[in-house]
Design a protein around this motif. Structure first.
Motif, PDB file in Angstrom:
ATOM      1  N   VAL A 264       0.864  -1.171   0.000  1.00 18.47           N
ATOM      2  CA  VAL A 264       0.000   0.000   0.000  1.00 18.47           C
ATOM      3  C   VAL A 264       0.905   1.227   0.000  1.00 18.47           C
ATOM      4  N   VAL A 337      -7.461   0.425   1.151  1.00 16.96           N
ATOM      5  CA  VAL A 337      -6.681   0.480  -0.087  1.00 16.96           C
ATOM      6  C   VAL A 337      -6.357  -0.934  -0.577  1.00 16.96           C
ATOM      7  N   GLN A 341      -7.597  -1.954  -4.226  1.00 16.64           N
ATOM      8  CA  GLN A 341      -6.611  -2.275  -5.262  1.00 16.64           C
ATOM      9  C   GLN A 341      -6.987  -3.555  -5.990  1.00 16.64           C
ATOM     10  N   PHE A 349      -4.252   4.070  -5.839  1.00 16.31           N
ATOM     11  CA  PHE A 349      -4.736   4.340  -4.488  1.00 16.31           C
ATOM     12  C   PHE A 349      -3.576   4.733  -3.585  1.00 16.31           C
ATOM     13  N   SER A 351      -2.895   5.662   0.663  1.00 16.89           N
ATOM     14  CA  SER A 351      -3.422   5.783   2.014  1.00 16.89           C
ATOM     15  C   SER A 351      -2.717   6.962   2.673  1.00 16.89           C
TER      16      SER A 351
END
Lengths: 372, 84
Positions: A264, A337, A341, A349, A351
């Motif tokens: 992420v 996320v 995804q 994306f 975070s």
């Protein structure tokens, strides 16, 4: 009479195609379920040189599909046994044994010595690494893979009718989590399946070298053993493909090919504001807190998508390409996320670290600064 | 009066682990506007599909962006294979 009379006699093949095979080299990476049939047919066809790469030993459970080996080979090195077998059958082939696994420290040197590469490996790390090496070296790559009763075959890095080349990253730009798709050692496989797919890979290699017929460049062919059916798809260039791949040989050597969980991307609010201002039409902030959590946001453009209703309401982000996701403190936004995804692999994306709490403290500091 | 709300049928063909999780390799869905909406519809109907990555093809062409779906379109769900 020669070994090759029956194919030299073949209309459209002839001595010319046979000579091309004799003058060419093929590297087969992986001497397992796909590699065994591929090697047997490439050897029989009369290649000039065949390279065999494998760092594994023969195990009894391989024998239902790895048809170069027998009971007496258990425990022996696959690359060594395969090399001996092919060399013993056909003395005129130059068979080169690489008794090792390919990695990004040896791949470029080994691959660059061959005309065509056949990917017969059994894991995502190696597949991405082989793909990237072949892209960098502009080397034709015959890809094959299996899953339970299904298989797929394609030809990468060869210009299609429109002059475009494709590679594995056009299909799947980044590797999945290894736990998501177990390999056939764990899931089971009927021996004839890699037989079919490995033989198709040898077919494509022979076609690439001799120029006969049409190869699968720009296409991927799916095969289903249970239905005895084929499904052919056209591959489209994926804009993410070149971003995800190493840009040059130096990057390749330092690239981490171990398959890991999808990461992420996290950013701070300053970076998020900057990204928003660069492309406000296609970018939005996404609040994944529940609807009753305070304070609500009214000072910037924001879509409400509570984590508890994510799968049901995720369509609300459809119009946007870049999504800046936040929650209260930054933990739930990471979780969101991860899920988003998977739902929308083509969107980007992020975070936001620290969540809305961090934004508020930032605003308070700004207020304080102007007062002073 | 002619019926103005024509039903739009999309057929889904699933491969590999997607077919395994869906327990079938073909389903039909009705009145789905585009690929993004289809993904959400499928992830609600088969939550296990969220566990891995899937590429999408429409009428046997792989697509990387959202696009409108028309009556009769065939959408293929393509998870990656790694076995060998």
């Amino acid at each position: 009479m020669t070994r090759f009379d029956r194919q030299i006699n073949l209309r459209g093949f002839g001595q010319e195609a046979q000579n091309k095979l004799k003058q060419s080299s093929v590297l087969v990476i992986g001497a397992g379920g796909l590699g065994c049939p591929a090697l047997l047919y490439l050897g029989a066809a009369g290649l000039g040189k065949i390279g065999i790469v494998d760092g594994d030993n023969v195990s009894v459970s391989n024998l239902n599909r790895q048809i170069l080996y027998g009971e007496n080979d258990a425990g022996k090195r696959k690359a060594v046994v395969a090399t001996e077998t092919i060399q013993q059958k056909y003395s005129d082939i130059d068979v080169e044994c690489f008794n090792t696994f390919l990695d990004n420290s040896n791949a470029l040197e080994i691959i660059s010595q061959y005309d065509v590469v056949v990917d017969c490996c059994d894991n995502f790390s190696a597949r991405y690494m082989i793909n990237d090496a072949c892209v960098l070296l502009n080397k034709p790559l015959v890809y094959g893979a299996i899953y339970q009763y299904e298989g797929q075959v394609s030809v990468f890095n060869v210009k299609d009718e429109k002059g475009f080349t494709h590679n594995y990253r056009d299909l799947f730009p980044v590797p999945p989590n290894a736990k998501q798709i177990p390999d056939c050692n764990e899931t089971g496989v009927l021996g004839v399946l890699p037989g079919v797919i490995g033989t198709m890979q040898a077919t494509e290699a022979i076609k690439l070298i001799t120029g006969i017929g049409k190869t699968l460049c720009g296409k991927i062919l799916y095969y289903n053993l249970l239905q005895q059916s084929f499904y052919e798809l056209a591959i489209a260039k994926n804009p993410e493909a070149s971003q995800a791949a190493p840009a040059n040989e130096k990057d390749f050597r330092s690239h981490n090919y171990s398959v890991t969980c999808a990461t992420v991307k996290t950013i701070d609010w300053n970076k998020a504001d900057e990204m928003y201002s660069l492309n406000p039409q296609q970018t939005t902030f996404v609040d994944v807190r529940e609807k009753d959590e305070l304070p609500r946001v009214d000072t910037f453009m924001c879509v409400d998508l509570p984590l508890s209703a994510l799968a049901h309401q995720a369509h609300c982000i459809s119009p946007f390409e870049k999504l800046l996701v936040f929650c209260k403190g930054g933990v739930r936004s990471e979780k969101a996320v991860r899920q988003l995804q998977i739902l929308f692999p083509e969107k980007q994306f992020y975070s936001i670290q620290g969540g809305i709490l961090d934004r508020l403290s930032q605003l308070n500091n700004k207020l304080y600064a102007t007062e002073v | 009066m002619e019926n103005t709300t024509a039903i739009k049928t999309i057929s889904i063909v699933a491969f590999g682990v997607a077919a395994e999780k869906m327990k079938t390799n073909s389903v039909r869905v009705e009145n789905i506007d585009d690929i993004d909406a289809l993904k959400i519809c499928l992830s609600n109907a088969y939550p296990e599909l969220n566990e891995f990555k899937i590429s999408i093809a429409v009428n046997k062409k792989i697509v990387h962006e959202n696009m409108l779906l028309n009556d009769g379109d065939e959408v293929a769900l393509l998870p990656p294979f790694s076995g060998g």
